[in-house]
Design an enzyme around this catalytic site. Sequence first.
Site, PDB file in Angstrom:
ATOM      1  N   ARG A  22       0.826  -1.210   0.000  1.00 42.15           N
ATOM      2  CA  ARG A  22       0.000   0.000   0.000  1.00 42.15           C
ATOM      3  C   ARG A  22       0.855   1.252   0.000  1.00 42.15           C
ATOM      4  O   ARG A  22       2.068   1.208  -0.079  1.00 42.15           O
ATOM      5  CB  ARG A  22      -0.882  -0.009   1.251  1.00 42.15           C
ATOM      6  CG  ARG A  22      -1.753  -1.241   1.410  1.00 42.15           C
ATOM      7  CD  ARG A  22      -2.875  -1.212   0.421  1.00 42.15           C
ATOM      8  NE  ARG A  22      -3.869  -2.249   0.704  1.00 42.15           N
ATOM      9  CZ  ARG A  22      -4.916  -2.085   1.509  1.00 42.15           C
ATOM     10  NH1 ARG A  22      -5.087  -0.973   2.168  1.00 42.15           N
ATOM     11  NH2 ARG A  22      -5.787  -3.055   1.676  1.00 42.15           N
ATOM     12  N   LYS A  77       1.804  -3.213   4.406  1.00 45.06           N
ATOM     13  CA  LYS A  77       2.053  -1.786   4.655  1.00 45.06           C
ATOM     14  C   LYS A  77       3.487  -1.541   5.068  1.00 45.06           C
ATOM     15  O   LYS A  77       4.048  -2.299   5.860  1.00 45.06           O
ATOM     16  CB  LYS A  77       1.118  -1.286   5.751  1.00 45.06           C
ATOM     17  CG  LYS A  77      -0.347  -1.355   5.356  1.00 45.06           C
ATOM     18  CD  LYS A  77      -1.248  -0.922   6.495  1.00 45.06           C
ATOM     19  CE  LYS A  77      -2.697  -0.875   6.024  1.00 45.06           C
ATOM     20  NZ  LYS A  77      -3.587  -0.483   7.140  1.00 45.06           N
ATOM     21  N   CYS A 131     -11.132   7.200  12.971  1.00 43.46           N
ATOM     22  CA  CYS A 131     -11.247   6.661  11.617  1.00 43.46           C
ATOM     23  C   CYS A 131     -12.533   7.183  10.981  1.00 43.46           C
ATOM     24  O   CYS A 131     -13.327   7.858  11.618  1.00 43.46           O
ATOM     25  CB  CYS A 131     -11.261   5.142  11.649  1.00 43.46           C
ATOM     26  SG  CYS A 131     -12.812   4.488  12.298  1.00 43.46           S
ATOM     27  N   CYS A 146     -14.668   0.185  14.627  1.00 43.79           N
ATOM     28  CA  CYS A 146     -14.649  -1.267  14.740  1.00 43.79           C
ATOM     29  C   CYS A 146     -13.236  -1.677  15.118  1.00 43.79           C
ATOM     30  O   CYS A 146     -12.337  -0.842  15.130  1.00 43.79           O
ATOM     31  CB  CYS A 146     -15.104  -1.923  13.430  1.00 43.79           C
ATOM     32  SG  CYS A 146     -13.802  -2.078  12.200  1.00 43.79           S
ATOM     33  N   CYS A 168      -8.225   1.270  12.058  1.00 49.67           N
ATOM     34  CA  CYS A 168      -7.749   2.199  11.030  1.00 49.67           C
ATOM     35  C   CYS A 168      -7.245   3.499  11.631  1.00 49.67           C
ATOM     36  O   CYS A 168      -6.358   4.134  11.081  1.00 49.67           O
ATOM     37  CB  CYS A 168      -8.857   2.488  10.024  1.00 49.67           C
ATOM     38  SG  CYS A 168      -9.384   1.006   9.159  1.00 49.67           S
TER      39      CYS A 168
HETATM   40  C1  SRM Z   1      -9.127   5.967   5.636  1.00 42.27           C
HETATM   41  C2  SRM Z   1      -8.556   5.051   6.714  1.00 42.27           C
HETATM   42  C3  SRM Z   1      -8.905   5.578   8.101  1.00 42.27           C
HETATM   43  C4  SRM Z   1      -8.799   7.067   8.294  1.00 42.27           C
HETATM   44  O1  SRM Z   1      -9.741   7.638   8.832  1.00 42.27           O
HETATM   45  O2  SRM Z   1      -7.777   7.642   7.928  1.00 42.27           O
HETATM   46  C5  SRM Z   1      -9.030   3.633   6.609  1.00 42.27           C
HETATM   47  C6  SRM Z   1     -10.288   3.332   6.221  1.00 42.27           C
HETATM   48  C7  SRM Z   1     -10.750   2.038   5.982  1.00 42.27           C
HETATM   49  N1  SRM Z   1     -10.069   0.899   6.220  1.00 42.27           N
HETATM   50 FE1  SRM Z   1      -8.316   0.844   7.238  1.00 42.27          FE
HETATM   51  N2  SRM Z   1      -8.105   2.742   6.939  1.00 42.27           N
HETATM   52  C8  SRM Z   1      -6.959   3.407   7.173  1.00 42.27           C
HETATM   53  C9  SRM Z   1      -5.847   2.982   7.835  1.00 42.27           C
HETATM   54  C10 SRM Z   1      -5.774   1.733   8.460  1.00 42.27           C
HETATM   55  C11 SRM Z   1      -4.852   1.406   9.478  1.00 42.27           C
HETATM   56  C12 SRM Z   1      -3.807   2.343  10.093  1.00 42.27           C
HETATM   57  C13 SRM Z   1      -2.549   2.337   9.368  1.00 42.27           C
HETATM   58  O3  SRM Z   1      -2.338   1.601   8.417  1.00 42.27           O
HETATM   59  O4  SRM Z   1      -1.676   3.092   9.816  1.00 42.27           O
HETATM   60  C14 SRM Z   1      -5.135   0.106   9.871  1.00 42.27           C
HETATM   61  C15 SRM Z   1      -4.465  -0.672  11.000  1.00 42.27           C
HETATM   62  C16 SRM Z   1      -3.168  -1.172  10.625  1.00 42.27           C
HETATM   63  C17 SRM Z   1      -3.281  -2.497   9.976  1.00 42.27           C
HETATM   64  O5  SRM Z   1      -3.356  -2.526   8.764  1.00 42.27           O
HETATM   65  O6  SRM Z   1      -3.345  -3.495  10.697  1.00 42.27           O
HETATM   66  C18 SRM Z   1      -6.230  -0.333   9.039  1.00 42.27           C
HETATM   67  C19 SRM Z   1      -6.777  -1.500   9.126  1.00 42.27           C
HETATM   68  C20 SRM Z   1      -7.878  -1.965   8.324  1.00 42.27           C
HETATM   69  C21 SRM Z   1      -8.432  -3.272   8.298  1.00 42.27           C
HETATM   70  C22 SRM Z   1      -7.933  -4.478   9.097  1.00 42.27           C
HETATM   71  C23 SRM Z   1      -6.946  -5.241   8.335  1.00 42.27           C
HETATM   72  C24 SRM Z   1      -6.652  -6.549   8.982  1.00 42.27           C
HETATM   73  O7  SRM Z   1      -5.501  -6.868   9.109  1.00 42.27           O
HETATM   74  O8  SRM Z   1      -7.584  -7.266   9.336  1.00 42.27           O
HETATM   75  C25 SRM Z   1      -9.502  -3.246   7.397  1.00 42.27           C
HETATM   76  C26 SRM Z   1     -10.439  -4.387   7.015  1.00 42.27           C
HETATM   77  C27 SRM Z   1      -9.882  -5.289   5.992  1.00 42.27           C
HETATM   78  O9  SRM Z   1      -8.871  -5.031   5.353  1.00 42.27           O
HETATM   79  O10 SRM Z   1     -10.522  -6.342   5.812  1.00 42.27           O
HETATM   80  C28 SRM Z   1      -9.555  -1.918   6.895  1.00 42.27           C
HETATM   81  C29 SRM Z   1     -10.486  -1.336   5.949  1.00 42.27           C
HETATM   82  C30 SRM Z   1     -10.784  -0.147   5.743  1.00 42.27           C
HETATM   83  C31 SRM Z   1     -11.903   0.334   4.857  1.00 42.27           C
HETATM   84  C32 SRM Z   1     -11.400   0.407   3.447  1.00 42.27           C
HETATM   85  C33 SRM Z   1     -13.185  -0.462   4.952  1.00 42.27           C
HETATM   86  C34 SRM Z   1     -13.379  -1.557   3.917  1.00 42.27           C
HETATM   87  O11 SRM Z   1     -12.556  -2.484   3.890  1.00 42.27           O
HETATM   88  O12 SRM Z   1     -14.339  -1.495   3.175  1.00 42.27           O
HETATM   89  C35 SRM Z   1     -12.112   1.749   5.441  1.00 42.27           C
HETATM   90  C36 SRM Z   1     -12.726   2.774   4.514  1.00 42.27           C
HETATM   91  C37 SRM Z   1     -13.534   3.767   5.287  1.00 42.27           C
HETATM   92  C38 SRM Z   1     -13.934   4.923   4.489  1.00 42.27           C
HETATM   93  O13 SRM Z   1     -15.152   5.110   4.257  1.00 42.27           O
HETATM   94  O14 SRM Z   1     -13.065   5.697   4.072  1.00 42.27           O
HETATM   95  N3  SRM Z   1      -8.574  -1.170   7.450  1.00 42.27           N
HETATM   96  N4  SRM Z   1      -6.594   0.695   8.202  1.00 42.27           N
HETATM   97  C39 SRM Z   1      -7.060   4.818   6.625  1.00 42.27           C
HETATM   98  C40 SRM Z   1      -6.529   4.846   5.215  1.00 42.27           C
HETATM   99  C41 SRM Z   1      -5.094   4.631   5.158  1.00 42.27           C
HETATM  100  C42 SRM Z   1      -4.531   4.733   3.777  1.00 42.27           C
HETATM  101  O15 SRM Z   1      -4.407   5.850   3.275  1.00 42.27           O
HETATM  102  O16 SRM Z   1      -4.219   3.709   3.182  1.00 42.27           O
HETATM  103  S1  SF4 Z   2     -12.920  -0.543   9.082  1.00 43.49           S
HETATM  104 FE1  SF4 Z   2     -11.595   1.091   9.692  1.00 43.49          FE
HETATM  105  S2  SF4 Z   2     -12.674   2.936   9.054  1.00 43.49           S
HETATM  106 FE2  SF4 Z   2     -14.153   1.301   9.117  1.00 43.49          FE
HETATM  107  S3  SF4 Z   2     -14.991   1.466  11.173  1.00 43.49           S
HETATM  108 FE3  SF4 Z   2     -13.424  -0.088  11.212  1.00 43.49          FE
HETATM  109  S4  SF4 Z   2     -11.698   1.042  11.894  1.00 43.49           S
HETATM  110 FE4  SF4 Z   2     -13.118   2.553  11.204  1.00 43.49          FE
END
Ligand code: SRM
Ligand code: SF4
Lengths: 564, 580
Positions: free
Chosen positions: A146, A212, A436, A481, A485
Amino acid sequence: MSIPNNNLQSPVEKIKKESHGLRGNIVPAVKEPITGSVPEDVVQLVKFHGMYLQDDRDRREVRAEKKLERLYSFMIRLRLPGGVLTPDQWLALHHIAGEHSTGVIKITTRQTVQLHGVYKSHVKPTLQAFNAAKLDSIATCGDINRNVTAAAHPVASPLHEKIHGYADKISTMLMPKTRAYYEIWLDEEKLGERISEEDPLYQERYLPRKFKIGIGIPPNNDVDVLTNDLGLIAIIENNELKGFNIAVGGGLSATHGNEQTYPRLASVLGYVSVENGDENFMKAIYEVLTVQRDFGYRGDRKLARVKYTIDRLGVDGYREELEKRTGFKLEPAKPFQFTERKDWYGWNKNHKGLWYYTAFVENGRITDDVQSATKSALYLIAQTGKAMFRFTGNQNITVGDVLESDKAEINAILEKFNVTNLTDNASAIRRNSIACVAFNTCPLALAEAQRYLPTLITKLEPVLAKYNLADDEIIIRMTGCPNGCGRSPAAEIGLVGTSYGHYNLHIGGDRIGTRLNTKVADSLNEEQILNHLDGLFASYSTGKHEGETLGDFANRTLSNVPVS
Amino acid sequence: MLAEAQMNLINELVQKHTKEELIWISGYLAGLANSNAALPAINGNNHAITNTANKVSSPAAAKTITLLYGTETGNAKRAAATAANKIKQHGQRVKLVSADQYKFHDLPKENNLLVIISTQGDGDPPIAAQKFYDHLHATSDKLNDTSYAVLALGSSSYPQFCKTGIEVDEQLNRLGGKRILPVLKCDEDFENEADEWLNNVLQKLTQAPTPPIVATPVTPAAKPAEKGKKYFNGIVVTNINLNDEGSSKETHHIEFTLNDELDYKPGDAAGVIPENQEETVHKILNLASVTGQETVDYKTESYLIYNLLKKKVNIRNLSERLVKKYAVLVGQEIPDTRMDFYDLLRIYPVKNSEQFIAAIQLLDPIAPRLYSISSSPAAHSGELHLTVVTDTFLKNGEKEFGLGSFYLNHLPVDTQLQMFLHRQKHFHLPPDDKDLIMIGPGTGLAPLRSFIAERDALGTSGRNWLFFGEQHFNTDFLYQTEIQGWKETGVLNKVSLAFSRDQAEKIYVQHRMQEEAAELWDWINNGAYIAICGAKNPMSKDVETVLIDVISKHGNLSHEAATAYLAQLSKDGRYSKDVW
Ligand code: SRM
Ligand code: SF4
Ligand SMILES: Cc1cc2nc3c(=O)[nH]c(=O)nc-3n(C[C@H](O)[C@H](O)[C@H](O)COP(=O)(O)OP(=O)(O)OC[C@H]3O[C@@H](n4cnc5c(N)ncnc54)[C@H](O)[C@@H]3O)c2cc1C
Ligand SMILES: Cc1cc2nc3c(=O)[nH]c(=O)nc-3n(C[C@H](O)[C@H](O)[C@H](O)COP(=O)(O)O)c2cc1C
């Protein structure tokens, strides 16, 4: 943890393999006019192109009654290694956001921006407009490397530019080889009959899960480097970049009720020097991915991240496999020390005499509202052409690389639109908060986050004031959740949504991001959260040691905290 | 009448041909005589000129009858075409002409003029007959040599029953014309009455009893014409706006449960007599300083004033005719214009409450509004659904709402509403195995939803293709989830959508038809039926133009031939319209 059966393949594996280089049925699905949605296989594939299918969750019930399908749209996330935009790119982004999305430019926790609410018919025009501004969204989602993050602020070190430059270099090395993005969205002509191109890194199966990478420059850990699958810690001696410690296996997500899942910080495997060129360094990064590609578990996506692979292979096992592939041994890790994890708000000057203003953007939502017209201010600043735009991993923005002679002009704009006011007046806890996205777009949200945390903080501020803690830079993070994120597991106070209006309370993470927090209470409503925290602040204010942070205090006294 | 040489030619012809051939020739000639152009035969399709004549009578006795029709939805035209055939069979010459094609200078020359004309709107002539109607009322022509008869088509559910026909009859008489028969007012089931009317006309004209015309006798009174309306009650169970927030439309899906089984067919409409708005009624009562609880006679019954104003009489947009009467009543100068009753009272006040009562007695009853039934008897038994878009218009710069649509769309759940069934014989489903092309943007979707749901419930084998359009995909895709369901299960084989305002250039259903022209022709050429429903202007016109283009281009026909082809489809019942 039991050894997973490697013959098992999650359904996404099949979709990837049969996609002819991430093409699949994207084209007809995007054209199909009867729905604003796309079928499940296409949902999975467009992620690799930087898009998520979402719908406005606030409107589901009403629309169902109206015999309308859900209000589907796409969220598009830009690939922006290290998070920097030129003024021209900012202008383009501003216009694209207005024309094709909700208009809000959303800074993410990974230093890039997202546009929400892009309707299917707008996706292609949006990506074409981005392309015209030399921007793309390739691989910002999906089972692939990513957006690469890097310490955001140039005052971090005179070597910042050099270290930060690796974000782009690494991102480029780890791009998928398929031309699908260009063909589908940018109308690039197909090359001959070949339907998918060789990709030695990702092959046809890509990675088992998202991957990441973050680059940190001690002593500030603003990128939360250890929460990445691969954390790279710059080692600087005598004002020279010597090399990087390589940390593997960070990841913050867990699933409620699934004991096999857990958040984890990355383990430092060793050190690679870049003093005599960075070939080994780049090679090590590459092979960290191939180990995960070949050893990561593909049977259950909940157990597929590197953090589970490394716990299965063992830290030594992962290192050995890595060294086998690189052909060289990692050196022992160099000592490093994080002392803080913050954004440098306000004006700061770097070693070259250039100025940087970091503005507080609550939860990363750039828009014009009653508090400040941040969006208008940034637009006008972009029009001057006198500042670059840099995103931080805490959802804030820095307008920077400003000449001394231009500073007054930029500052006047920031003042005029209340941006300085907002930044100066935000309380310490607010400035250190992350929430988030959650509702109304995130399909996985169980509870509110960015729409709610600001209100909760308003209620916490008087409580902190009561205990003389108003200036304490407590790090509070909320996620809708347990996916984390907003990196809630790596906060001093973490609130993790369990159901609408209810949150688990986690405390005891350290301020610098090297210790995760611990859950102390389940499914609290607002009143219960306020009560709990009131109690915590009270005992902290009287019981803390000299210089002890809330996180450290809570961790030390965890056994005393009543667990409900 | 004919020169000897010509007569010889005809005799020669008669000797050379069999009886059947002669019959065909006579029909052919008659057709040529009254249309100036023979209907072209079309390649590969068996649309040869049909044999219409079965009785040849002596040319010398023939009279020339001009049969003029004025139509909106085609009923008068159909009645006229049927009549023209009969007249020919009867051995008379007939000139069949639509009111908008009629040359006014022919009028004083007419010896025998038959007019079949319907009434539209609020007692107005059909649009295509407006010029003729105006000319008739403006001319000083003397029609002393003209014998005429008028067949007035209408519907007794409208207060101005057959008004146009009645006026045309009166005016022809005023100009000196001699009535063959008094004007005949026909309700929606006009076929038998029209037939009888024609027999009577022909009998009078030829002063001889008409011999039975066709071998198969008309079956008079086999099914006594359904006199009066079929009224029924429905109770509102759902009344929701199908458009999402941000839409400029408000289209309601209204579900009624019916107490009794209603025998309707997909394509039929329901008639509703709306009530006036409470606020307006109160404003009128206040102006007139009456409580509304006083009784007043209206027509043959007596009412409380409030009830009369609320439920019985039309108080909006009064016709110029009424405004004139009101001006006479109050003795004031009022310009010739339509006005709301409240405005009349406000600007040109009545002297006293007696005059007020006299004024309300002038008013016409509220006209019924028709709504295509959007439910299907097979799929939604015991229910009736309507799909009603709130009509909006600007009045003095202010947004106002159409009476009937606003009334329906604001009916609270549990309200009992009386409706009547309006059968639409020309707009029903084709046989089960026939393909069906449905074009219904906006609320034109209403009867098509009934069609599709019915075909779904019955499991019919014909293919179905829907063209639908509205302004915006996100907010205005009426019945989207149902249509998606039908597409998924295969009831709808194709769905073509046009959302006009989702992009810079306007895209309408006819543009989608153009894009799909080849396949559309393929369907049509393979026997598909075509149903168009919705706004008459400009939608149905534009769609028809494109249909003709498609037929012309892909059927390799000239524009005229393509037009005739479509006309033939219409005759064969394969092309029908329900437009308003
Ligand atoms: C936008 C963002 C949060 C924010 O408010 O800034 C975000 C938003 C979402 N994340 Fe995230 N994640 C974001 C950083 C993170 C982080 C923090 C980080 O990376 O520093 C994490 C935790 C670190 C990690 O990866 O473990 C994170 C762990 C997840 C997960 C859990 C992954 C896992 O290992 O299970 C999901 C769910 C999934 O992938 O199935 C997810 C999924 C999602 C999704 C795309 C939901 C989906 O799968 O449909 C969310 C979209 C929400 C929306 O409407 O925008 N997001 N997500 C961040 C975007 C980062 C980027 O630019 O790429
Ligand atoms: S998937 Fe990430 S952005 Fe969506 S509710 Fe959970 S923590 Fe927040
Ligand atoms: C066979 C048939 C089927 C139909 N099916 C449907 C259907 O399925 N769905 C549907 O929505 N409609 C349908 N219609 C149309 C429907 O019958 C009505 O014509 C429509 O709802 C408008 O009626 P209204 O009473 O709301 O408006 P009206 O009150 O009759 O107003 C109509 C117009 O008259 C003018 N007007 C009215 N009052 C005033 C005033 N006070 N001052 C100035 N101007 C005024 C305005 O231009 C206004 O737009 C159908 C019509 C027919 C003939
Ligand atoms: C919108 C509308 C308004 C009508 N108004 C009247 C009316 O005022 N008086 C009347 O007698 N019939 C009225 N009718 C009924 C028509 O005259 C009747 O349906 C007739 O058969 C139509 O003939 P046509 O198809 O030749 O136009 C109206 C029908 C419609 C659809």
